[in-house]
Design a protein around this motif. Structure first.
Motif, PDB file in Angstrom:
ATOM      1  N   ARG A  75      39.295  39.493  28.947  1.00 28.16           N
ATOM      2  CA  ARG A  75      38.328  38.404  29.152  1.00 28.16           C
ATOM      3  C   ARG A  75      38.467  37.792  30.537  1.00 28.16           C
ATOM      4  O   ARG A  75      37.474  37.593  31.254  1.00 28.16           O
ATOM      5  N   SER A  79      35.864  38.291  33.803  1.00 26.37           N
ATOM      6  CA  SER A  79      35.285  37.090  34.405  1.00 26.37           C
ATOM      7  C   SER A  79      35.533  37.059  35.908  1.00 26.37           C
ATOM      8  O   SER A  79      34.627  36.756  36.704  1.00 26.37           O
ATOM      9  N   LYS A  82      33.381  39.789  37.621  1.00 25.36           N
ATOM     10  CA  LYS A  82      31.985  39.368  37.713  1.00 25.36           C
ATOM     11  C   LYS A  82      31.778  38.369  38.844  1.00 25.36           C
ATOM     12  O   LYS A  82      30.735  38.363  39.508  1.00 25.36           O
TER      13      LYS A  82
END
Length: 205
Positions: A75, A79, A82
């Protein structure tokens, strides 16, 4: 590559990640981000904020996720990716890496690891202390290969699987994604269903 490295996670796994980064001598400054406000420093390095502060440092720091849990690591890594963060590979100077080995960003290779030729290790993996990975292996995303694990040739480990300490995987075995293989287990044939597997040879529990 930047001259500063921020490690997200300042606890046990993060400490080992920091030790490897220090030994690599590629960054002038190394610090932590951690969501536990009681941790002010770790490994003699300062904790300068929480994971929510990462966006403030994107243009000046490389990032690495020093979290052992596969899903949490995924996760945070995705993140950061991105957001455009630069996420390096960390390899301990005392690891042995063969020819034509491809290692994805955000993977850490710890002390005493041997990775033989023509192996691919995807992003966000942990190849822990003293593990051996033989030729033509494929380790998919966000896998944790624990200390002392031995993988023979042409093994495939599916994404987010965890291979427990001291386990052995025979050659030409495929392990599907999201499996947990217990400590000291022996895998001699394909595992096709996610789950927890233990024993010699392994059985699903």
């Amino acid at each position: 590559m930047n001259n500063k490295l921020l490690i997200i996670g300042a606890s046990g796994h993060g400490k080992v990640v920091a030790d490897i980064a220090l030994r690599m001598k590629k960054w002038q400054t190394i610090a932590f981000l951690d969501d536990d406000h009681s941790i002010k420093s770790s490994m003699g390095l300062e904790v300068i904020g929480t994971s929510n502060d990462a966006s403030s440092y994107l243009n000046e720091c490389d990032f690495f996720v020093g979290v052992g849990n596969n899903e949490t690591r995924q996760r945070i890594h995705e993140s950061l990716n991105k957001a455009g963060a630069n996420i390096p590979v960390l390899i301990h100077p005392h690891a042995i890496i063969g020819s034509q080995v491809d290692i994805g960003g955000g993977t850490v290779v710890m002390a005493g690891v041997i990775i033989n030729c023509c192996t691919k290790i995807s992003k966000g993996c942990i190849i822990n202390t003293g593990a051996t990975i033989d030729h033509d292996n494929y380790i998919r995303e966000y896998v944790h290969i624990s200390p002392g694990v031995n993988l023979a040739g042409s093994v495939v480990v599916g994404g987010k699987s965890w291979i427990g300490i001291g386990s052995s995987i025979s050659n030409n075995v495929n392990i599907t994604s999201e499996c947990q293989v217990g400590a000291g287990s022996v895998v001699v044939k394909d595992i096709t269903e996610p789950g927890v597997y233990v024993g010699v040879p392994v059985r699903r529990i």
